[in-house]
Design a protein around this motif. Sequence first.
Motif, short mmCIF file in Angstrom:
data_model
loop_
_atom_site.label_atom_id
_atom_site.label_comp_id
_atom_site.label_asym_id
_atom_site.label_seq_id
_atom_site.Cartn_x
_atom_site.Cartn_y
_atom_site.Cartn_z
N GLU A 107 2.63 9.63 0.66
CA GLU A 107 2.90 9.38 -0.76
C GLU A 107 1.71 9.80 -1.63
O GLU A 107 1.89 10.39 -2.69
N THR A 152 0.84 -1.20 0.00
CA THR A 152 0.00 0.00 0.00
C THR A 152 0.87 1.25 0.00
O THR A 152 2.01 1.23 0.43
N THR A 162 1.51 5.04 1.42
CA THR A 162 1.22 5.77 2.65
C THR A 162 0.44 7.04 2.31
O THR A 162 0.47 7.51 1.16
#
Length: 71
Positions: A27, A22, A24
Motif C-alpha cells: 500500500e 498499519t 502494508t
Amino acid sequence: MGRRGLLGRAMPGRDPGEPHRTATPLELLFDLCFVIAVAEASASLSTAVVAGHYATGSLRFALVFFTIWWA
C-alpha cells in the motif's frame, strides 16, 4: 531521543488490538507511485504553461490526472 515528538512530549503508541492499524508495504509503494505520477503530471503542466501552451498542457494534465486517479 527515543520516542519524543517535536515538542518534547512522549508519543504514545497505537493500540495493538486496533483493527487495520498499519499500512502494508504494498500500500505504501502504491501511494508513493501515485504521488510521483501526480508530481510528474504537474511538472509537465508547468512546462507547458511556461511555454505558452495553456490549452494543450491543461488538457494533457487533466487526461493524465484522471487516468492516475482512476487507477
